[in-house]
Design a protein around this motif. Structure first.
Motif, mmCIF file in Angstrom:
data_model
loop_
_atom_site.group_PDB
_atom_site.id
_atom_site.type_symbol
_atom_site.label_atom_id
_atom_site.label_comp_id
_atom_site.label_asym_id
_atom_site.label_seq_id
_atom_site.Cartn_x
_atom_site.Cartn_y
_atom_site.Cartn_z
ATOM 1 N N VAL A 37 0.870 -1.181 0.000
ATOM 2 C CA VAL A 37 0.000 0.000 0.000
ATOM 3 C C VAL A 37 0.904 1.227 0.000
ATOM 4 O O VAL A 37 1.821 1.330 0.824
ATOM 5 N N THR A 38 0.650 2.145 -0.918
ATOM 6 C CA THR A 38 1.419 3.386 -0.955
ATOM 7 C C THR A 38 0.491 4.561 -0.686
ATOM 8 O O THR A 38 -0.700 4.518 -0.993
ATOM 9 N N CYS A 39 1.052 5.604 -0.085
ATOM 10 C CA CYS A 39 0.258 6.696 0.472
ATOM 11 C C CYS A 39 0.628 8.024 -0.184
ATOM 12 O O CYS A 39 1.807 8.291 -0.449
ATOM 13 N N VAL A 40 -0.388 8.854 -0.401
ATOM 14 C CA VAL A 40 -0.208 10.143 -1.049
ATOM 15 C C VAL A 40 -1.124 11.160 -0.379
ATOM 16 O O VAL A 40 -2.180 10.802 0.149
ATOM 17 N N ALA A 41 -0.713 12.410 -0.381
ATOM 18 C CA ALA A 41 -1.572 13.459 0.164
ATOM 19 C C ALA A 41 -2.838 13.590 -0.667
ATOM 20 O O ALA A 41 -2.809 13.484 -1.888
ATOM 21 N N GLY A 42 -3.948 13.826 0.019
ATOM 22 C CA GLY A 42 -5.217 14.000 -0.679
ATOM 23 C C GLY A 42 -6.302 14.337 0.313
ATOM 24 O O GLY A 42 -6.522 15.501 0.635
ATOM 25 N N ASN A 43 -6.977 13.302 0.842
ATOM 26 C CA ASN A 43 -8.021 13.547 1.830
ATOM 27 C C ASN A 43 -7.475 14.257 3.062
ATOM 28 O O ASN A 43 -8.162 15.055 3.690
ATOM 29 N N THR A 44 -6.234 13.940 3.430
ATOM 30 C CA THR A 44 -5.520 14.625 4.502
ATOM 31 C C THR A 44 -4.047 14.651 4.127
ATOM 32 O O THR A 44 -3.672 14.210 3.036
ATOM 33 N N ASP A 45 -3.191 15.203 4.994
ATOM 34 C CA ASP A 45 -1.767 15.271 4.662
ATOM 35 C C ASP A 45 -1.168 13.867 4.624
ATOM 36 O O ASP A 45 -1.708 12.926 5.209
#
Length: 332
Positions: A37-45
């Motif tokens: 799973v990789t994470c990106v800013a969007g819904n929150t930082d």
């Protein structure tokens, strides 16, 4: 029910209430091998996204799945969160405990490249967030496309937008990144707002999940209760507890693509400043028009655009999976 060899899947997300619903489904369905799973800013930082992702995986009782921090802002635009929808912490302000798990010691692009190229079977990539990480991956390591079977992304709209009258949030947040994805030459399914808003879990099912003893199912219920089917519904509305699956529908589509009606259509992203920036321009015409006749045709990528969804089928699939009842249907 027996299943064939699981589909290797990587989710790129901005967790997020409905991203969390997607993760809960992915780690529990036997047809999915969630590799990373990789994470990106969007819904929150982005740091909040990492925290939320680790918490959800922990609550779901998932195995040790690598989670990596990615881009903290779009390629060009400043970061613009959706906390007004997802709460200050991005997870409905449910007061979930801090995770004991820790992220991988590599960045998202490095993890994506590593897991895609190491997979013995081509990977299905499921972005449910702004597409910044995916664009950086495709531009930095284009060789990964040889081991990506399909990209199923939650984003875009053939009709009305939500971030603007014509643009959906994930694409609007980073239009250049979306344009890079669409021109990558990988088979792509667009699970956009045309189907996203329609898959709603009935109130009675949400209430049952919220009362569950098992933590993952109970979390799914709390998250669904934070996603009212009709924003602005009255507090005394008996259907107020009904909740939209949102991003989770895109992962349902990986397991059961026959629940969607898609049309292979030319799609491009509007990048110009102004009211149409971030719009996914879906050409649904049966033949070319005057613009092409007078100005010449332009080559546009063909995308499998989801225009219809079997709502009952996906709701049953989702509930059977997160509750572990064994009633989840499976196609292919």
């Amino acid at each position: 029910m027996t299943y064939g060899q699981p589909i290797p899947v990587i989710i790129d997300c901005d967790t997020g209430v409905d991203d969390a619903l997607a993760l809960l489904f992915a780690v529990r369905h036997p047809a999915i091998d969630l590799r990373a799973v990789t994470c990106v800013a969007g819904n929150t930082d982005v740091d909040g996204v990492v925290r939320n992702t680790l918490t959800v995986l922990e609550q779901a009782g998932a195995p040790e799945i690598p989670v990596a921090r990615g881009a903290e802002r779009p390629l060009i635009e400043p970061s613009r969160s959706a906390r007004h929808v997802h709460g200050h912490d991005g997870m409905g302000d449910l007061g979930l405990p801090a995770p004991r798990r820790t992220p991988a010691d590599v960045d998202a692009v490095t993890l994506l490249r590593r897991e895609i190229l190491a997979s013995p079977r081509p990977v299905t990539l499921v972005p449910t967030a702004p597409l910044t990480n995916i664009a950086l991956l495709l531009r930095t390591h284009p060789e990964v496309t040889r081991n990506i079977e399909r990209i199923v992304f939650m984003g875009g709209a053939a009709g009305t937008g939500n971030a603007s009258p014509v643009a959906e949030f994930n694409v609007w947040h980073d239009p250049e990144a979306a344009a890079i994805l669409l021109t990558a030459g990988v088979p792509t399914t667009m699970y956009g707002l045309d189907v996203f808003t329609r898959v709603v879990v009935p109130a009675a099912d949400v209430r049952r999940l919220r009362a569950a003893a098992e933590p993952g199912a109970r979390l799914a219920g709390e998250l669904l209760a934070h996603r009212p089917a009709t924003p602005g519904s009255r507090p005394d509305d008996p259907e107020e507890d009904a909740g939209g699956l949102g991003d989770a529908g895109a992962v349902c589509a990986v397991v059961d693509p026959d629940g969607l009606v898609t049309h292979r259509l030319p799609v491009e992203v509007s990048l110009a400043p102004g009211p149409t920036r971030g719009q996914t321009v879906v050409d649904r015409r049966p033949r070319i028009g005057e613009a092409e006749l007078h100005e010449g045709t332009r080559e546009q990528p063909l995308v499998d655009v989801a225009l219809e969804v079997d709502v009952e089928r996906y709701v049953k699939l989702y509930l059977g999976t997160v509750e572990g009842t064994g009633t989840a249907p499976h196609a292919g």
